[in-house]
Structures are given as C-alpha cells and as structure tokens.
Motif scaffolding. Structure first.
Motif, PDB file in Angstrom:
ATOM      1  N   ARG A 219       0.946  -1.238  -0.175  1.00  0.00           N
ATOM      2  CA  ARG A 219      -0.038   0.218  -0.148  1.00  0.00           C
ATOM      3  C   ARG A 219       0.934   1.199  -0.155  1.00  0.00           C
ATOM      4  O   ARG A 219       0.398   2.265  -0.431  1.00  0.00           O
ATOM      5  CB  ARG A 219      -0.974   0.082   1.294  1.00  0.00           C
ATOM      6  CG  ARG A 219      -2.148  -0.884   1.077  1.00  0.00           C
ATOM      7  CD  ARG A 219      -3.212  -0.657   2.101  1.00  0.00           C
ATOM      8  NE  ARG A 219      -2.884  -1.060   3.437  1.00  0.00           N
ATOM      9  CZ  ARG A 219      -3.132  -2.244   3.925  1.00  0.00           C
ATOM     10  NH1 ARG A 219      -3.673  -3.186   3.247  1.00  0.00           N
ATOM     11  NH2 ARG A 219      -2.612  -2.555   5.207  1.00  0.00           N
ATOM     12  N   LEU A 220       2.268   1.367   0.348  1.00  0.00           N
ATOM     13  CA  LEU A 220       2.905   2.502   0.488  1.00  0.00           C
ATOM     14  C   LEU A 220       3.543   2.735  -0.769  1.00  0.00           C
ATOM     15  O   LEU A 220       4.219   3.703  -1.175  1.00  0.00           O
ATOM     16  CB  LEU A 220       4.384   1.992   1.478  1.00  0.00           C
ATOM     17  CG  LEU A 220       3.459   1.912   3.015  1.00  0.00           C
ATOM     18  CD1 LEU A 220       4.692   1.587   3.889  1.00  0.00           C
ATOM     19  CD2 LEU A 220       2.907   3.154   3.312  1.00  0.00           C
ATOM     20  N   VAL A 221       3.669   1.531  -1.891  1.00  0.00           N
ATOM     21  CA  VAL A 221       4.280   1.754  -3.166  1.00  0.00           C
ATOM     22  C   VAL A 221       3.143   2.242  -3.978  1.00  0.00           C
ATOM     23  O   VAL A 221       2.071   1.396  -4.455  1.00  0.00           O
ATOM     24  CB  VAL A 221       4.888   0.324  -3.545  1.00  0.00           C
ATOM     25  CG1 VAL A 221       5.516   0.503  -4.916  1.00  0.00           C
ATOM     26  CG2 VAL A 221       5.816  -0.055  -2.438  1.00  0.00           C
ATOM     27  N   PRO A 222       3.521   3.255  -4.882  1.00  0.00           N
ATOM     28  CA  PRO A 222       2.340   3.898  -5.680  1.00  0.00           C
ATOM     29  C   PRO A 222       1.786   2.740  -6.740  1.00  0.00           C
ATOM     30  O   PRO A 222       0.849   2.518  -7.179  1.00  0.00           O
ATOM     31  CB  PRO A 222       3.096   5.011  -6.525  1.00  0.00           C
ATOM     32  CG  PRO A 222       3.897   5.595  -5.100  1.00  0.00           C
ATOM     33  CD  PRO A 222       4.208   4.502  -4.577  1.00  0.00           C
ATOM     34  N   LEU A 223       2.776   1.877  -7.314  1.00  0.00           N
ATOM     35  CA  LEU A 223       2.323   0.714  -8.206  1.00  0.00           C
ATOM     36  C   LEU A 223       1.732  -0.253  -7.559  1.00  0.00           C
ATOM     37  O   LEU A 223       1.108  -1.011  -7.990  1.00  0.00           O
ATOM     38  CB  LEU A 223       3.537   0.309  -8.981  1.00  0.00           C
ATOM     39  CG  LEU A 223       4.215   1.229 -10.348  1.00  0.00           C
ATOM     40  CD1 LEU A 223       5.109   0.437 -10.893  1.00  0.00           C
ATOM     41  CD2 LEU A 223       3.119   1.769 -11.084  1.00  0.00           C
ATOM     42  N   GLY A 224       1.486  -0.303  -6.219  1.00  0.00           N
ATOM     43  CA  GLY A 224       0.517  -1.145  -5.621  1.00  0.00           C
ATOM     44  C   GLY A 224       1.227  -2.482  -5.298  1.00  0.00           C
ATOM     45  O   GLY A 224       0.255  -3.457  -4.823  1.00  0.00           O
ATOM     46  N   ARG A 225       2.511  -2.854  -5.401  1.00  0.00           N
ATOM     47  CA  ARG A 225       2.976  -4.097  -5.024  1.00  0.00           C
ATOM     48  C   ARG A 225       4.437  -3.917  -4.565  1.00  0.00           C
ATOM     49  O   ARG A 225       5.165  -2.778  -4.897  1.00  0.00           O
ATOM     50  CB  ARG A 225       3.000  -4.901  -6.160  1.00  0.00           C
ATOM     51  CG  ARG A 225       3.914  -4.563  -7.334  1.00  0.00           C
ATOM     52  CD  ARG A 225       3.930  -5.922  -8.527  1.00  0.00           C
ATOM     53  NE  ARG A 225       4.474  -5.565  -9.576  1.00  0.00           N
ATOM     54  CZ  ARG A 225       5.876  -5.532 -10.043  1.00  0.00           C
ATOM     55  NH1 ARG A 225       6.755  -6.127  -8.725  1.00  0.00           N
ATOM     56  NH2 ARG A 225       6.398  -5.224 -11.058  1.00  0.00           N
ATOM     57  N   LEU A 226       5.025  -4.954  -4.012  1.00  0.00           N
ATOM     58  CA  LEU A 226       6.514  -5.092  -3.832  1.00  0.00           C
ATOM     59  C   LEU A 226       7.109  -5.381  -4.884  1.00  0.00           C
ATOM     60  O   LEU A 226       6.581  -5.892  -5.873  1.00  0.00           O
ATOM     61  CB  LEU A 226       6.833  -6.098  -2.656  1.00  0.00           C
ATOM     62  CG  LEU A 226       6.225  -5.899  -1.295  1.00  0.00           C
ATOM     63  CD1 LEU A 226       6.866  -6.930  -0.380  1.00  0.00           C
ATOM     64  CD2 LEU A 226       6.019  -4.582  -0.705  1.00  0.00           C
ATOM     65  N   ALA A 227       8.473  -4.711  -5.004  1.00  0.00           N
ATOM     66  CA  ALA A 227       9.216  -5.026  -6.305  1.00  0.00           C
ATOM     67  C   ALA A 227       9.713  -6.564  -6.031  1.00  0.00           C
ATOM     68  O   ALA A 227       9.628  -7.188  -4.854  1.00  0.00           O
ATOM     69  CB  ALA A 227      10.529  -4.487  -6.147  1.00  0.00           C
ATOM     70  N   LYS A 228       9.843  -7.223  -7.209  1.00  0.00           N
ATOM     71  CA  LYS A 228      10.440  -8.732  -7.295  1.00  0.00           C
ATOM     72  C   LYS A 228      11.851  -8.501  -7.566  1.00  0.00           C
ATOM     73  O   LYS A 228      12.418  -7.493  -8.138  1.00  0.00           O
ATOM     74  CB  LYS A 228       9.887  -9.662  -8.492  1.00  0.00           C
ATOM     75  CG  LYS A 228       8.126  -9.694  -8.278  1.00  0.00           C
ATOM     76  CD  LYS A 228       7.640 -10.630  -9.339  1.00  0.00           C
ATOM     77  CE  LYS A 228       7.687  -9.829 -10.450  1.00  0.00           C
ATOM     78  NZ  LYS A 228       6.484  -9.441 -11.276  1.00  0.00           N
ATOM     79  N   PRO A 229      12.701  -9.306  -6.744  1.00  0.00           N
ATOM     80  CA  PRO A 229      14.005  -9.397  -7.287  1.00  0.00           C
ATOM     81  C   PRO A 229      14.502  -9.087  -8.667  1.00  0.00           C
ATOM     82  O   PRO A 229      15.451  -8.521  -9.022  1.00  0.00           O
ATOM     83  CB  PRO A 229      14.628 -10.803  -6.852  1.00  0.00           C
ATOM     84  CG  PRO A 229      13.576 -11.091  -5.510  1.00  0.00           C
ATOM     85  CD  PRO A 229      12.196 -10.694  -5.945  1.00  0.00           C
ATOM     86  N   ALA A 230      13.614  -9.847  -9.593  1.00  0.00           N
ATOM     87  CA  ALA A 230      13.879  -9.789 -11.092  1.00  0.00           C
ATOM     88  C   ALA A 230      13.836  -8.332 -11.537  1.00  0.00           C
ATOM     89  O   ALA A 230      14.499  -7.815 -12.421  1.00  0.00           O
ATOM     90  CB  ALA A 230      12.917 -10.619 -11.821  1.00  0.00           C
ATOM     91  N   ASP A 231      12.796  -7.388 -10.993  1.00  0.00           N
ATOM     92  CA  ASP A 231      12.567  -5.952 -11.165  1.00  0.00           C
ATOM     93  C   ASP A 231      14.199  -5.360 -10.964  1.00  0.00           C
ATOM     94  O   ASP A 231      14.326  -4.339 -11.845  1.00  0.00           O
ATOM     95  CB  ASP A 231      11.608  -5.363 -10.200  1.00  0.00           C
ATOM     96  CG  ASP A 231      10.195  -5.894 -10.634  1.00  0.00           C
ATOM     97  OD1 ASP A 231       9.765  -6.322 -11.776  1.00  0.00           O
ATOM     98  OD2 ASP A 231       9.401  -6.098  -9.516  1.00  0.00           O
ATOM     99  N   ILE A 232      14.671  -5.442 -10.209  1.00  0.00           N
ATOM    100  CA  ILE A 232      16.048  -5.062  -9.708  1.00  0.00           C
ATOM    101  C   ILE A 232      16.941  -5.596 -10.470  1.00  0.00           C
ATOM    102  O   ILE A 232      17.613  -4.697 -10.769  1.00  0.00           O
ATOM    103  CB  ILE A 232      16.426  -5.041  -8.246  1.00  0.00           C
ATOM    104  CG1 ILE A 232      15.048  -4.835  -7.016  1.00  0.00           C
ATOM    105  CG2 ILE A 232      17.379  -4.200  -7.605  1.00  0.00           C
ATOM    106  CD1 ILE A 232      14.450  -3.700  -7.415  1.00  0.00           C
TER     107      ILE A 232
END
Ligand SMILES: NC(=O)c1ccc[n+]([C@@H]2O[C@H](COP(=O)([O-])OP(=O)(O)OC[C@H]3O[C@@H](n4cnc5c(N)ncnc54)[C@H](O)[C@@H]3O)[C@@H](O)[C@H]2O)c1
Length: 268
Positions: A219-232
């Motif tokens: 809820r704290l991330v505007p895109l509405g989800r946690l990042a996945k390791p693959a995103d980084i």
C-alpha cells in the motif's frame, strides 16, 4: 523488444562478479546477467545458497566464498577471477543487511556491522574491481545496490539509512574518480523500494504474518506491489550493458514511484 535493444543489453564475453548472489536480488541479478551472455561469479558468505545459484545457472557460473567486509578476501576473490576468467568487466555490489528499531537502542555492534557490509564492502569492491577491470582493455561497469533508504530517512532504520546514504555518495564519487583518471569504468547505483526477498522475513512478525506484511507494504508503493528481485536485476543488467554507456555517477530508483512524491491528500 527489438533486435537493436537486445544487442545493447548483450553481455556475451563479459565477466561479472555478483556479491550477495546466494539470495534475493543478488541471485536474480546473477541469473539475469547470465541470461544476457555474461559469465557470472557468484560471491557470498552463504556457500550453500551461492553454490545453488551457480549450479542453477550452469556452466556460465561459478562460486567464490567472499565476506565483503574482508579486504584480503576481496583480493583473493578478484585474483581468482583474473586468473580463471582473464579479468573482470562487471561488479554488482548487492550484499547487504538491515536491522531496525528504536534509534536509542541501536547497538554499536549493529551500527558497525551495517556500515561494514553495506558501505565498507562496496568500497572495498569498487577499489579492488578497478584494478581487476583496468587490465582487460574492455569497458567496466560497477553497480551498487542501495535502497530508497539512501534518499528517504526513516526514524526506525537510522543505521540502515546512514549506511545506504554512504553507499550513494560512494557510487557517485567512484564514478567521478574513474572518469577523472580516464578509466573506461562506469559506476552507478540502483535504489529499490521494498523487495519481496528473504531480507524482509525477520519483520513479518511485526505484521502478524508475511502475507499481512506484504499487503501493508504494498500500500506504500504507488504501483501497488512490492518489487520482485527480477525487477531490480533488470536495472542491474541495463546499467551493466553498453546501452548505459553514457550513464555514470547516477542512480536508478526501481521503486514503483515510492520516492516520486507524496500520496494524494486533498482530492483523492
Ligand atoms: N529486500 C528489500 O526490501 C530491499 C530493499 C531495498 C534495498 N535492498 C538491498 O538489496 C540488497 C540485497 O538484498 P536482498 O533483498 O536480496 O536480501 P537477502 O537477504 O535476500 O540477500 C542478501 C545476501 O547478502 C549476503 N551477505 C550478507 N552479508 C554478507 C557479507 N558480509 N559478505 C557477503 N555476502 C553477504 C547474504 O548471505 C545474502 O545472500 C541489499 O543491499 C539490501 O540492502 C533490499
């Protein structure tokens, strides 16, 4: 993705060392770099996890035991990479730790450990990687994984924020050092928002369960989800590639908009 874009990300013939490669973002980065053709040396204090990462990648990967806080260990690891791989092209400083709580209870030992792993480790890596990269005659790239904590202070993560702030300016300063010396070595930072990795496991209890923690943090991330390791890992690959040839001394926030501004407050 077009052919041109694919060729700009191509890392065939490059040699990469990834610290923290036994888990989470480091493991995903090792896989992503190998998927673009790089040979990858996975480095970690967690031998079981590191070997597992290397074995899952296959022939393109190896493992070296490395405590990033130990300068002699860095020298041994990079000597090994130079002797077995002929040089180093990419260093991803991913290893990191974090402890939080009331600042007035922050033990000196916890502060020192966070500074050692999150700031001193990357400093040692940058310092010795420059030596290993200079010999290859190929362009080098250093990617330091920081955190949104390098940019946004948090009252219950004082030591972590301080260590990531140090890493942020280390990255910029090393970039300018290399440019000033005429080395073809770029240095940049990647700053993730909350990432769904093992690093978050110790705080799940504060929320009642891991699922509740993920929901609350999302809820704290505007895109509405946690990042996945693959995103980084995707950002690490980009900054390692020739597609980022003119990018040095900067930082890429992979944070779903977390640091872009404030939540709607008046008209939402
Ligand atoms: N998970 C998150 O929410 C998050 C958010 C922002 C930034 N980060 C940063 O991303 C990086 C990776 O985090 P992660 O989520 O993959 O965590 P993780 O706990 O899954 O992985 C960290 C890895 O670092 C290794 N490591 C710890 N100390 C080491 C040392 N002294 N020498 C060598 N290796 C060591 C661990 O063994 C582990 O494999 C860290 O720098 C972290 O601060 C994480």
């Amino acid at each position: 993705m077009t052919l041109t874009e694919r060729s700009m990300l191509d890392l065939t013939g490059r040699v990469a060392l990834v610290t923290g490669g036994a888990s989470g973002i480091g493991r995903a980065s090792a896989h992503a770099l190998a998927a673009q053709g790089a040979r990858v040396i996975v480095a970690d204090i967690n031998e079981t996890g590191g070997v597992e990462t290397a074995e899952t990648i296959g022939n393109a990967a190896g493992f070296v035991h490395l405590d990033v806080t130990d300068e002699a260990a860095w020298c041994r690891a990079l000597d090994y990479v130079i002797s077995t791989e002929g040089g180093l092209d990419i260093l991803a400083n991913v290893a990191g730790i974090g402890t939080g709580g009331d600042f007035e209870d922050l033990a000196l030992s916890d502060w020192n450990r966070m500074m050692a792993v999150n700031a001193t480790g990357p400093y040692l890596g940058c310092k010795h990687a420059i030596r290993a990269m200079s010999g290859s005659g190929r362009p080098g790239a250093i990617i330091n994984v920081g955190s949104i904590a390098a940019d946004r202070a948090a009252p219950d993560l004082v030591g972590y924020c301080a260590s990531k702030g140090a890493l942020r300016m280390l990255s910029k300063s090393v970039a300018l050092h290399c440019a000033h010396k005429g080395y073809p070595i770029r240095c940049n930072a990647v700053h993730p928002t909350y990432v769904d990795s093992e690093m978050l496991d110790p705080i799940a209890d504060l929320y009642g369960s891991r699922e509740a923690m993920v929901q609350a943090m999302s809820r704290l991330v505007p895109l509405g989800r946690l990042a996945k390791p693959a995103d980084i890992a995707a950002a690490v690959v980009f900054l390692a590639s020739d597609g980022a040839a003119m990018i040095t001394g900067t930082e890429l926030f992979v944070d779903g908009g977390h640091t872009a501004g404030v939540p709607p407050s008046h008209f939402a």
